[in-house]
Design a protein around this motif. Structure first.
Motif, PDB file in Angstrom:
ATOM      1  N   ALA A   1     -14.354  10.328  37.342  1.00 48.95           N
ATOM      2  CA  ALA A   1     -13.622  10.533  38.317  1.00 48.95           C
ATOM      3  C   ALA A   1     -12.989   9.085  38.611  1.00 48.95           C
ATOM      4  O   ALA A   1     -11.638   8.593  38.617  1.00 48.95           O
ATOM      5  N   PHE A   2     -13.754   7.983  38.678  1.00 50.67           N
ATOM      6  CA  PHE A   2     -13.303   6.549  38.807  1.00 50.67           C
ATOM      7  C   PHE A   2     -12.511   6.086  37.556  1.00 50.67           C
ATOM      8  O   PHE A   2     -11.333   5.695  37.566  1.00 50.67           O
ATOM      9  N   LEU A   3     -13.080   6.359  36.508  1.00 52.72           N
ATOM     10  CA  LEU A   3     -12.467   5.739  34.988  1.00 52.72           C
ATOM     11  C   LEU A   3     -11.176   6.648  34.630  1.00 52.72           C
ATOM     12  O   LEU A   3     -10.001   6.330  34.304  1.00 52.72           O
TER      13      LEU A   3
ATOM     14  N   PHE B   1     -24.625   1.454  33.726  1.00 52.35           N
ATOM     15  CA  PHE B   1     -24.395   2.010  35.108  1.00 52.35           C
ATOM     16  C   PHE B   1     -23.435   3.198  35.251  1.00 52.35           C
ATOM     17  O   PHE B   1     -23.681   3.978  36.061  1.00 52.35           O
ATOM     18  N   PHE B   2     -22.426   3.032  34.601  1.00 49.25           N
ATOM     19  CA  PHE B   2     -21.244   4.045  34.684  1.00 49.25           C
ATOM     20  C   PHE B   2     -21.584   5.366  33.941  1.00 49.25           C
ATOM     21  O   PHE B   2     -21.203   6.037  34.246  1.00 49.25           O
TER      22      PHE B   2
ATOM     23  N   PHE C   1     -15.278   6.282  43.311  1.00 44.08           N
ATOM     24  CA  PHE C   1     -15.566   5.095  43.758  1.00 44.08           C
ATOM     25  C   PHE C   1     -16.719   5.378  44.996  1.00 44.08           C
ATOM     26  O   PHE C   1     -17.905   4.939  44.809  1.00 44.08           O
ATOM     27  N   VAL C   2     -16.267   6.563  45.675  1.00 36.27           N
ATOM     28  CA  VAL C   2     -17.434   6.952  46.734  1.00 36.27           C
ATOM     29  C   VAL C   2     -18.702   7.491  46.303  1.00 36.27           C
ATOM     30  O   VAL C   2     -19.638   7.263  46.453  1.00 36.27           O
ATOM     31  N   ILE C   3     -18.397   8.500  45.170  1.00 37.47           N
ATOM     32  CA  ILE C   3     -19.675   9.102  44.761  1.00 37.47           C
ATOM     33  C   ILE C   3     -20.371   7.923  44.042  1.00 37.47           C
ATOM     34  O   ILE C   3     -21.965   7.846  43.920  1.00 37.47           O
TER      35      ILE C   3
ATOM     36  N   ILE D   1      -8.086  10.003  42.952  1.00 34.51           N
ATOM     37  CA  ILE D   1      -9.095  10.229  42.316  1.00 34.51           C
ATOM     38  C   ILE D   1     -10.110   9.226  41.921  1.00 34.51           C
ATOM     39  O   ILE D   1     -11.376   9.283  41.948  1.00 34.51           O
ATOM     40  N   GLU D   2      -9.338   7.949  41.889  1.00 38.31           N
ATOM     41  CA  GLU D   2     -10.425   6.874  41.709  1.00 38.31           C
ATOM     42  C   GLU D   2     -11.027   6.729  42.967  1.00 38.31           C
ATOM     43  O   GLU D   2     -12.334   6.071  43.046  1.00 38.31           O
TER      44      GLU D   2
END
Length: 140
Positions: free
Chosen positions: A70-72, A58-59, A94-96, A89-90
């Protein structure tokens, strides 16, 4: 119906506690310890619920790579000790990552009895339509 394994039950608990610690960390003015614990619990809970292989796939899908980085990366920045920058940044990541799921979630929440009444009010509904995008693309 499908059966939920014990690992998935534990994963839901871990993800729930992770979200609670993230909320509490933001509420207590970006406490880096709570945010770090919340991030680690949420990621481990996600891994338990859908499995490590599916979490990894998924990631690291090609079209989600920008959001994943960006999330990680935000999680790493929070762990380093810059909680406000890391959470910004997280949140962007998350939004993307979950923007495709947002219209489905909004349509589900609109069907919840008390919350749906609030979300279907004219002003709130217009804002949600702008945030979630086209609600017609989620119908089957």
């Amino acid at each position: 119906m499908f059966e939920i394994s014990d690992t998935q039950k534990i994963g839901v608990g871990l993800a729930g506690f992770g979200m609670f610690f993230l909320f509490l960390g933001v509420l207590l003015l970006f406490d880096k310890g709570l945010l770090a614990i919340g991030n680690l619990l949420f990621i481990s809970g996600l891994g338990c619920v859908i499995g490590p292989k599916r979490t990894f796939s998924f990631f690291f899908q090609k079209h989600k790579l920008k959001g994943s980085l960006a999330f990680l990366g935000g999680i790493v920045i929070v762990l380093i000790g810059w909680p406000i920058v890391g959470m910004i940044i997280e949140t962007y990541g998350f939004v993307i990552l979950f923007s495709g799921f947002l219209p489905v979630a909004v349509n589900f929440l609109r069907r919840v009895p008390i919350l749906g009444t609030f979300l279907n009010m004219p002003g709130v509904s217009k804002i949600l339509d702008m945030i979630a995008g086209d609600s017609n693309r989620t119908t089957v």
